[in-house]
Design a protein around this motif. Sequence first.
Motif, PDB file in Angstrom:
ATOM      1  N   GLN A 210       8.370  15.943   9.599  1.00 28.80           N
ATOM      2  CA  GLN A 210       9.448  16.919   9.381  1.00 28.80           C
ATOM      3  C   GLN A 210       8.964  18.318   9.748  1.00 28.80           C
ATOM      4  N   PRO A 211       9.585  19.010  10.739  1.00 34.16           N
ATOM      5  CA  PRO A 211       9.187  20.375  11.065  1.00 34.16           C
ATOM      6  C   PRO A 211       9.833  21.371  10.076  1.00 34.16           C
ATOM      7  N   LEU A 212       9.164  22.542   9.852  1.00 36.65           N
ATOM      8  CA  LEU A 212       9.728  23.598   9.013  1.00 36.65           C
ATOM      9  C   LEU A 212       9.180  24.929   9.486  1.00 36.65           C
ATOM     10  N   ASP A 213       9.923  26.025   9.076  1.00 34.16           N
ATOM     11  CA  ASP A 213       9.559  27.397   9.457  1.00 34.16           C
ATOM     12  C   ASP A 213       9.094  28.095   8.195  1.00 34.16           C
ATOM     13  N   PHE A 214       7.836  28.507   8.145  1.00 31.75           N
ATOM     14  CA  PHE A 214       7.275  29.149   6.970  1.00 31.75           C
ATOM     15  C   PHE A 214       6.783  30.527   7.383  1.00 31.75           C
ATOM     16  N   ALA A 215       7.538  31.515   7.018  1.00 31.78           N
ATOM     17  CA  ALA A 215       7.184  32.919   7.252  1.00 31.78           C
ATOM     18  C   ALA A 215       6.909  33.177   8.727  1.00 31.78           C
ATOM     19  N   GLY A 216       7.650  32.523   9.593  1.00 31.47           N
ATOM     20  CA  GLY A 216       7.490  32.744  11.014  1.00 31.47           C
ATOM     21  C   GLY A 216       6.519  31.782  11.691  1.00 31.47           C
ATOM     22  N   ARG A 217       5.861  30.909  10.890  1.00 28.72           N
ATOM     23  CA  ARG A 217       4.943  29.919  11.458  1.00 28.72           C
ATOM     24  C   ARG A 217       5.647  28.568  11.515  1.00 28.72           C
ATOM     25  N   ARG A 218       5.362  27.800  12.595  1.00 27.64           N
ATOM     26  CA  ARG A 218       5.968  26.472  12.757  1.00 27.64           C
ATOM     27  C   ARG A 218       5.007  25.429  12.188  1.00 27.64           C
ATOM     28  N   TRP A 219       5.433  24.864  11.057  1.00 30.49           N
ATOM     29  CA  TRP A 219       4.619  23.840  10.396  1.00 30.49           C
ATOM     30  C   TRP A 219       5.275  22.483  10.574  1.00 30.49           C
ATOM     31  N   HIS A 220       4.425  21.434  10.408  1.00 33.87           N
ATOM     32  CA  HIS A 220       4.915  20.052  10.440  1.00 33.87           C
ATOM     33  C   HIS A 220       4.423  19.326   9.210  1.00 33.87           C
ATOM     34  N   PHE A 221       5.382  18.707   8.520  1.00 33.65           N
ATOM     35  CA  PHE A 221       5.092  18.006   7.275  1.00 33.65           C
ATOM     36  C   PHE A 221       5.286  16.506   7.508  1.00 33.65           C
ATOM     37  N   SER A 222       4.181  15.733   7.417  1.00 32.64           N
ATOM     38  CA  SER A 222       4.202  14.276   7.648  1.00 32.64           C
ATOM     39  C   SER A 222       4.059  13.565   6.320  1.00 32.64           C
ATOM     40  N   VAL A 223       4.911  12.555   6.084  1.00 33.14           N
ATOM     41  CA  VAL A 223       4.921  11.828   4.805  1.00 33.14           C
ATOM     42  C   VAL A 223       4.921  10.321   5.114  1.00 33.14           C
ATOM     43  N   GLN A 224       4.133   9.568   4.289  1.00 31.12           N
ATOM     44  CA  GLN A 224       4.064   8.105   4.442  1.00 31.12           C
ATOM     45  C   GLN A 224       3.898   7.471   3.068  1.00 31.12           C
ATOM     46  N   SER A 225       4.573   6.356   2.898  1.00 25.50           N
ATOM     47  CA  SER A 225       4.434   5.616   1.647  1.00 25.50           C
ATOM     48  C   SER A 225       3.057   4.964   1.585  1.00 25.50           C
ATOM     49  N   GLN A 226       2.407   5.024   0.409  1.00 24.51           N
ATOM     50  CA  GLN A 226       1.071   4.435   0.245  1.00 24.51           C
ATOM     51  C   GLN A 226       1.119   2.935  -0.004  1.00 24.51           C
ATOM     52  N   SER A 227       2.192   2.428  -0.367  1.00 20.40           N
ATOM     53  CA  SER A 227       2.268   0.993  -0.679  1.00 20.40           C
ATOM     54  C   SER A 227       2.280   0.172   0.615  1.00 20.40           C
ATOM     55  N   ASP A 228       1.644  -1.056   0.550  1.00 19.44           N
ATOM     56  CA  ASP A 228       1.626  -1.993   1.670  1.00 19.44           C
ATOM     57  C   ASP A 228       2.978  -2.704   1.702  1.00 19.44           C
ATOM     58  N   ILE A 229       3.803  -2.314   2.700  1.00 17.75           N
ATOM     59  CA  ILE A 229       5.168  -2.851   2.711  1.00 17.75           C
ATOM     60  C   ILE A 229       5.180  -4.339   3.033  1.00 17.75           C
ATOM     61  N   TRP A 230       4.064  -4.819   3.641  1.00 20.46           N
ATOM     62  CA  TRP A 230       4.018  -6.251   3.999  1.00 20.46           C
ATOM     63  C   TRP A 230       3.249  -7.081   2.982  1.00 20.46           C
ATOM     64  N   GLN A 231       2.736  -6.455   1.917  1.00 21.60           N
ATOM     65  CA  GLN A 231       1.918  -7.205   0.967  1.00 21.60           C
ATOM     66  C   GLN A 231       2.690  -8.341   0.308  1.00 21.60           C
ATOM     67  N   THR A 232       3.877  -8.009  -0.132  1.00 23.35           N
ATOM     68  CA  THR A 232       4.685  -9.051  -0.778  1.00 23.35           C
ATOM     69  C   THR A 232       5.006 -10.168   0.210  1.00 23.35           C
ATOM     70  N   SER A 233       5.272  -9.762   1.457  1.00 24.16           N
ATOM     71  CA  SER A 233       5.583 -10.769   2.477  1.00 24.16           C
ATOM     72  C   SER A 233       4.377 -11.676   2.733  1.00 24.16           C
ATOM     73  N   TRP A 234       3.162 -11.061   2.784  1.00 22.70           N
ATOM     74  CA  TRP A 234       1.962 -11.870   3.017  1.00 22.70           C
ATOM     75  C   TRP A 234       1.723 -12.842   1.870  1.00 22.70           C
ATOM     76  N   TRP A 235       1.904 -12.351   0.677  1.00 23.92           N
ATOM     77  CA  TRP A 235       1.720 -13.237  -0.475  1.00 23.92           C
ATOM     78  C   TRP A 235       2.725 -14.392  -0.430  1.00 23.92           C
ATOM     79  N   LEU A 236       3.934 -14.030  -0.114  1.00 22.00           N
ATOM     80  CA  LEU A 236       4.968 -15.073  -0.066  1.00 22.00           C
ATOM     81  C   LEU A 236       4.655 -16.078   1.053  1.00 22.00           C
ATOM     82  N   ALA A 237       4.203 -15.550   2.212  1.00 25.59           N
ATOM     83  CA  ALA A 237       3.877 -16.447   3.311  1.00 25.59           C
ATOM     84  C   ALA A 237       2.674 -17.337   2.976  1.00 25.59           C
ATOM     85  N   GLY A 238       1.658 -16.755   2.307  1.00 22.11           N
ATOM     86  CA  GLY A 238       0.482 -17.537   1.960  1.00 22.11           C
ATOM     87  C   GLY A 238       0.793 -18.634   0.957  1.00 22.11           C
TER      88      GLY A 238
END
Length: 815
Positions: A210-238
């Motif tokens: 996500q880009p943003l303007d902070f006091a005239g500076r162009r910043w970029h804010f990156s966000v990601q979920s920490q949880s393993d989205i495939w963990q439940t799927s792997w367990w179910l598959a195993g």
Amino acid sequence: MQRRPALVASIATVIILLGILTVAFYLGVSNQKTSEIKARTVAQQVSNALEIMAADRVRALDDLVGHWPVSSANEIDWFNVRAVTLAKMLPGLRDLALLDRQGAVLWSIDPQNRKQLLRQHLPTLLGVPSGATTAVLYPPDRPQSLVVMRAISMQGKPHGYVAAFFDINTILGVYTSELAEGGLSFLMQDGDAVLHQSGSLAGSAPVVRQPLDFAGRRWHFSVQSQSDIWQTSWWLAGIGSLIALCIGLLLYRQFAKEAQVRRFQQLYQSAADASLDAILLLARCQGPDGPDFLLQHSNKVAAQLCDPSLLLAGQSLALLCKQLSANWFFRRCADVDQSGEPFEAVLPQPSGLIHASWLRLQVVKSAQGLALTFRDVSREHGLQQQIRYQAEHDQLTGLLNRYAFEQRLAALLTTAQGGALCYIDMDQFKHINDSCGHLAGDELLRNVASLLSIDLHHADILARVGGDEFCLVLAGRSMPAVSAHLQQLLSRIAAFRFSWEQQIFTIGASIGVVALGGEQSGLTDLLKAADSGCYLAKNQGRNRYFIVDADGPELNHLQQQRQLLSLLHTALDEHRFELYAQPIVSLSVPPQGLHLEVLLRLRDTDGAMVSPALFIPLAEQQGLMGLIDRWVIRRVLQQLAATPAQLPLMDKIAINLSGPSLSDPDLLPFIQQKLQLFAIPAAKICFEITETAAITNMAAANRFIDSLRQIGCKFALDDFGVGMSSFAYLKHLPVDYLKIDGSFVKAMTQNATDAVMVRAMADIARSMQIQTIAEFVPDEATCVLLRSIGVHYGQGYGLGHPAPWQTFFPQTVTA
């Protein structure tokens, strides 16, 4: 039927597994979309909040600069009060600094920052031009603050600047502190510079930027979920896969039991048929006469080796062994069944019902009874017999070789049968082999082997033990019978004529005979005694036999000769010869210095002196005189070189040379090289040669004498007068001295004939300008007579006995 259970179980497992994997995949995709929506929402909220906060702080800064007083008693105090109040009201403002028109810092409300910034040119520290009002990261390499500068204008003229330091970590920490607790990782960047980070953006969840303007500076804010989205799927598959495999395994085991049994049976049958061995499986049972074994199974190899009547299902082993007259084998099989110890043997063909000459058979105990395996080893047995034959027999004649002969003789000696050992050496073989070639020699040996094989008994042993040497054992015969057999053998050999390329040769044999069971009871002693007898037969004229007597003088003399020959070789190798010398004294000429003849002596292992009359003839017979002559020449020159002060006092040193040395083409350069090596004047050396040696090869002797006389060496003709042609050959030999044989000298005072002979030899030598030396001078009376005759020199006990070399050269060493 064999593959159907596995196929059904596999299809069922695949269907269940595909269903579970489909559900797991759908669940993973749903988690991925949910994670992305959550991250995007948080990124937008944080970005909006930061933009509002930054705009509010910049607006407050602009308001501070816009309401700057026109006049103030103390401008810094006014700024400090307003700036401190503003910093308390607006969190995130780390510091506010007042700058003059040039950009130098006049005041900072942060005491810690004030010491570093006061009087510093802030645009230079920030890396921007003076008067710039853009937002700048500070410090550039590790940003901790965002610096925003605004110009102060009074009545349209520049008055100074106000710089606001935004604390990046404090501002971002306020708005992102709850993100990590909410299971999110984030990264705030200004270009490539990382301003704030929590967690790692390396998971499987999607990253929202996500880009943003902070006091005239162009910043970029990156966000990601920490949880393993495939963990439940792997367990179910195993777990689902495990369930599917369990179901498939149950289905497979349910359907495969019968097919597995059939497969094992077919596998065993294939392995049995592929085996190189014949296999018979026998079941234990109780027969009418006791325990028995019945044939249950046989493979293809058994069908190839055995008659079909032997492989009938249910065939009784006891009955089968009875038909084959092999009841012993049934007893062996019963022992294997009782003890559990396997039985193995190599047997000849037991019956015409088995198509093999030799069998390797093995019987082992099994759970149901016995397993019997056998293989046709006829070819291997034949090869072993051939290899054994080749190892024990001479390839040329087909007779036993030395190794096999010694083995059989040793075995015969343990039986005390008696008889005789004959060691046979062929006469004239070397002459035929050298003149006609090896092919002729080989053919002659084959013919001799045939001659020796005539009239032998079954217990007799005949072998070829060397090139032209044979050994014959006449077992169990008396010595008269042995003598009769050998007489016939020698007669056959003498009557034999060997024809090769239109040439006819006669041969002979020398045979040494030793009785078996006598004093020479050991194998080595017997062979040594028989070899000695063969040697004595040769010395007695060849083509005869010699019966060895352990106490006979001939054997003792031969043993002494062999010991003396060994002593000669040791003396050459270890320099154990000793130099002696005997003076040659002037009789009728003025003395010119010390004149000596070199004599050679030898001591045995006990230190006793060995007579030259014993070891010199043996050395000549064994071809060692050439080596001995070289040893004497080298040692004499070496000893003379060790006493250079005595060389001027010497006249001559006489060294004896044997006949073979005169014919040796390498002796002349050897003498020349040693004279040069030890720096001995050639005129000091005189070589004595015998009349017999000189006339044997007159041309070679003359070349040898001429070559050495050219460099200054002298020559003496030794033992003159004993040959029938002495005077005839004298004129052809360019010698300097004539040594009159002692047989004419030692009794010339009592024998007028001897005196006349000595006078004649002296007169002839004088006429040829050759000086004379009389040998064996016994006394002063003989010396007076020799002087009157005109003999120049004398040598003998009456003038001086032989003495060790050190007697004449005391400074030399004995080693």
